[in-house]
Design a protein around this motif. Structure first.
Motif, PDB file in Angstrom:
ATOM      1  N   ALA A  89      33.472  12.334   3.353  1.00  0.00           N
ATOM      2  CA  ALA A  89      32.864  11.262   4.135  1.00  0.00           C
ATOM      3  C   ALA A  89      31.482  11.682   4.623  1.00  0.00           C
ATOM      4  O   ALA A  89      31.351  12.562   5.475  1.00  0.00           O
ATOM      5  N   VAL A  90      30.436  11.086   4.045  1.00  0.00           N
ATOM      6  CA  VAL A  90      29.061  11.350   4.448  1.00  0.00           C
ATOM      7  C   VAL A  90      28.306  10.024   4.478  1.00  0.00           C
ATOM      8  O   VAL A  90      28.785   9.014   3.954  1.00  0.00           O
ATOM      9  N   SER A  91      27.119  10.025   5.071  1.00  0.00           N
ATOM     10  CA  SER A  91      26.268   8.832   5.089  1.00  0.00           C
ATOM     11  C   SER A  91      25.246   8.953   3.970  1.00  0.00           C
ATOM     12  O   SER A  91      24.215   9.616   4.113  1.00  0.00           O
ATOM     13  N   ALA A  92      25.538   8.324   2.835  1.00  0.00           N
ATOM     14  CA  ALA A  92      24.691   8.449   1.647  1.00  0.00           C
ATOM     15  C   ALA A  92      23.434   7.600   1.784  1.00  0.00           C
ATOM     16  O   ALA A  92      23.497   6.440   2.195  1.00  0.00           O
ATOM     17  N   ILE A  93      22.289   8.199   1.413  1.00  0.00           N
ATOM     18  CA  ILE A  93      21.031   7.449   1.404  1.00  0.00           C
ATOM     19  C   ILE A  93      20.352   7.508   0.041  1.00  0.00           C
ATOM     20  O   ILE A  93      19.456   6.730  -0.240  1.00  0.00           O
ATOM     21  N   ASP A  94      20.772   8.429  -0.849  1.00  0.00           N
ATOM     22  CA  ASP A  94      20.080   8.612  -2.121  1.00  0.00           C
ATOM     23  C   ASP A  94      21.015   9.376  -3.064  1.00  0.00           C
ATOM     24  O   ASP A  94      21.355  10.529  -2.801  1.00  0.00           O
ATOM     25  N   THR A  95      21.440   8.720  -4.146  1.00  0.00           N
ATOM     26  CA  THR A  95      22.390   9.358  -5.062  1.00  0.00           C
ATOM     27  C   THR A  95      21.726  10.157  -6.177  1.00  0.00           C
ATOM     28  O   THR A  95      22.414  10.751  -7.009  1.00  0.00           O
ATOM     29  N   VAL A  96      20.386  10.176  -6.215  1.00  0.00           N
ATOM     30  CA  VAL A  96      19.687  10.958  -7.240  1.00  0.00           C
ATOM     31  C   VAL A  96      20.112  12.419  -7.151  1.00  0.00           C
ATOM     32  O   VAL A  96      20.102  13.020  -6.078  1.00  0.00           O
ATOM     33  N   ALA A  97      20.491  12.992  -8.281  1.00  0.00           N
ATOM     34  CA  ALA A  97      20.826  14.420  -8.421  1.00  0.00           C
ATOM     35  C   ALA A  97      22.143  14.822  -7.757  1.00  0.00           C
ATOM     36  O   ALA A  97      22.467  16.012  -7.725  1.00  0.00           O
ATOM     37  N   ALA A  98      22.918  13.872  -7.269  1.00  0.00           N
ATOM     38  CA  ALA A  98      24.226  14.239  -6.701  1.00  0.00           C
ATOM     39  C   ALA A  98      25.104  14.877  -7.767  1.00  0.00           C
ATOM     40  O   ALA A  98      25.804  15.864  -7.515  1.00  0.00           O
ATOM     41  N   GLY A  99      25.075  14.336  -8.978  1.00  0.00           N
ATOM     42  CA  GLY A  99      25.851  14.911 -10.066  1.00  0.00           C
ATOM     43  C   GLY A  99      25.384  16.308 -10.437  1.00  0.00           C
ATOM     44  O   GLY A  99      26.189  17.174 -10.799  1.00  0.00           O
ATOM     45  N   ASP A 100      24.078  16.538 -10.350  1.00  0.00           N
ATOM     46  CA  ASP A 100      23.543  17.866 -10.650  1.00  0.00           C
ATOM     47  C   ASP A 100      23.995  18.880  -9.606  1.00  0.00           C
ATOM     48  O   ASP A 100      24.333  20.026  -9.939  1.00  0.00           O
ATOM     49  N   CYS A 101      24.004  18.471  -8.350  1.00  0.00           N
ATOM     50  CA  CYS A 101      24.477  19.372  -7.295  1.00  0.00           C
ATOM     51  C   CYS A 101      25.974  19.622  -7.434  1.00  0.00           C
ATOM     52  O   CYS A 101      26.453  20.728  -7.145  1.00  0.00           O
ATOM     53  N   PHE A 102      26.718  18.610  -7.894  1.00  0.00           N
ATOM     54  CA  PHE A 102      28.135  18.804  -8.190  1.00  0.00           C
ATOM     55  C   PHE A 102      28.302  19.926  -9.220  1.00  0.00           C
ATOM     56  O   PHE A 102      29.126  20.833  -9.051  1.00  0.00           O
ATOM     57  N   ASN A 103      27.538  19.867 -10.295  1.00  0.00           N
ATOM     58  CA  ASN A 103      27.674  20.872 -11.343  1.00  0.00           C
ATOM     59  C   ASN A 103      27.292  22.261 -10.858  1.00  0.00           C
ATOM     60  O   ASN A 103      27.924  23.253 -11.241  1.00  0.00           O
ATOM     61  N   ALA A 104      26.275  22.331 -10.009  1.00  0.00           N
ATOM     62  CA  ALA A 104      25.898  23.621  -9.434  1.00  0.00           C
ATOM     63  C   ALA A 104      27.032  24.174  -8.581  1.00  0.00           C
ATOM     64  O   ALA A 104      27.326  25.380  -8.619  1.00  0.00           O
ATOM     65  N   GLY A 105      27.688  23.297  -7.833  1.00  0.00           N
ATOM     66  CA  GLY A 105      28.831  23.719  -7.022  1.00  0.00           C
ATOM     67  C   GLY A 105      30.000  24.157  -7.882  1.00  0.00           C
ATOM     68  O   GLY A 105      30.697  25.132  -7.562  1.00  0.00           O
ATOM     69  N   LEU A 106      30.215  23.448  -8.998  1.00  0.00           N
ATOM     70  CA  LEU A 106      31.299  23.820  -9.903  1.00  0.00           C
ATOM     71  C   LEU A 106      31.042  25.206 -10.508  1.00  0.00           C
ATOM     72  O   LEU A 106      31.951  26.043 -10.585  1.00  0.00           O
TER      73      LEU A 106
END
Length: 317
Positions: free
Chosen positions: A251-268
């Motif tokens: 649960a977060v307050s999203a303002i910009d979804t750009v690069a969220a998937g890239d940060c996911f992969n970095a976390g993975l």
């Protein structure tokens, strides 16, 4: 970064992003007046490298990035941005024949985005770029790949990484126009599509846990050893040959979804280099992706390791 820390190697694209923010995204033929614009670092390879490097400061791993820029002014900007993330850039080549990659991004008031990419030097990568990486591949534990460079280079890099004993994460983005060859997927330890990419690869749109599991099984039938399907605000489905499950969205307050998937992969990649289970690594990755949506920009939105741990602990409580 200390040399004894484990190494994540990212092979992929680097762009300069020009982002315009307006009330809504333009329809065909429509002109929309934006409230603001920014110029920053982008490209799926560079974004994932920058995000992994920012995590590495606290999680204690190193990150190297391999790709190509042009020799234009955008190349100078890109290298300056990348240098600020404490990345090993010895494998980032300068291409005199092709311009630096460029992305034109629109973001609306809900944080949704529309992106046009000009590949430039990214699409000129070839097998020689990978051959030069052999010393790094022998050191790396995890290799991150995406589809913003030529597909044959992606497969060659995966083959070389597998021969060196690396774990391979493939982000099949941007969405391919047809299913990926099994010769590539069979080299992949974890495939990480979002809903659109999953549909492009399988013909199935993962709208809930049941359809996500069905799509995951199809992707594994095509050759992938494990899958995580990113389902935006719903969460993530993870699947191995032995088990599968759902990680709810943070649960977060999203303002910009750009690069969220890239940060996911970095976390993975961070989770796998720490030898976490896929379930635990996916939860870590989901926290990274969620935090990325709370900031504007692409690489600039990458979260700090301490913030990721704090968000995970908060959800535990």
């Amino acid at each position: 970064m200390e040399q004894h820390f484990p190494l994540i190697l990212v092979i992929g694209s680097v762009n300069i992003d020009i982002t315009a923010r307006g009330a809504h995204l333009p329809a065909p033929g429509e002109t929309v007046h934006a409230q603001s614009y920014t110029i920053g670092l982008g490209g799926k390879g560079a974004n994932q490298a920058a995000a992994a490097a920012r995590l590495g400061t606290g999680a204690h791993h190193r990150v190297a990035f391999a790709g190509r820029t042009g020799t234009d002014d955008f190349a100078k900007q890109a290298r300056s941005y990348l240098t600020a993330f404490d990345l090993d850039l010895t494998a980032l080549a300068s291409d005199k024949q092709h311009p630096t990659g460029l992305a034109l991004i629109g973001v609306d008031q809900k944080g949704e985005n529309s992106i046009t990419v000009i590949g430039g030097a990214n699409m000129a990568l070839d097998h020689t770029d990978v051959d030069r990486l052999q010393p790094m591949l022998e050191q790396a534990r995890v290799v991150l790949l995406q589809l913003e460079i030529p597909l044959d280079v992606v497969e060659y890099a995966a083959r070389c990484a597998r021969a060196s004993g690396c774990k391979i994460i493939l982000d099949p983005a941007p969405a391919p126009s047809r299913p990926l060859p099994s010769s590539l997927l069979s080299l992949v330890d974890v495939l990480t599509p979002n809903e659109t990419e999953t549909q492009a690869l399988t013909g199935l749109y993962p709208q809930d846990e049941a359809t996500a599991e069905q799509a995951s099984q199809e992707l594994m039938r095509q050759g992938a050893q494990a899958v995580t399907i990113k389902m935006g605000g719903q969460g993530v489905w993870w699947q191995t040959p032995m088990a599968g499950g759902f990680v709810p969205a943070f649960a977060v307050s999203a303002i910009d979804t750009v690069a969220a998937g890239d940060c996911f992969n970095a976390g993975l990649a961070t989770g796998l280099i720490q030898e976490r289970s896929l379930q635990d690594a996916t939860r870590l990755a989901a926290a990274c992706g969620a935090l990325a949506t709370t900031k504007e920009g692409a690489a600039e939105s990458a979260p700090e390791w301490e913030d990721v741990l704090r968000l995970m602990e908060k959800q535990n409580n």
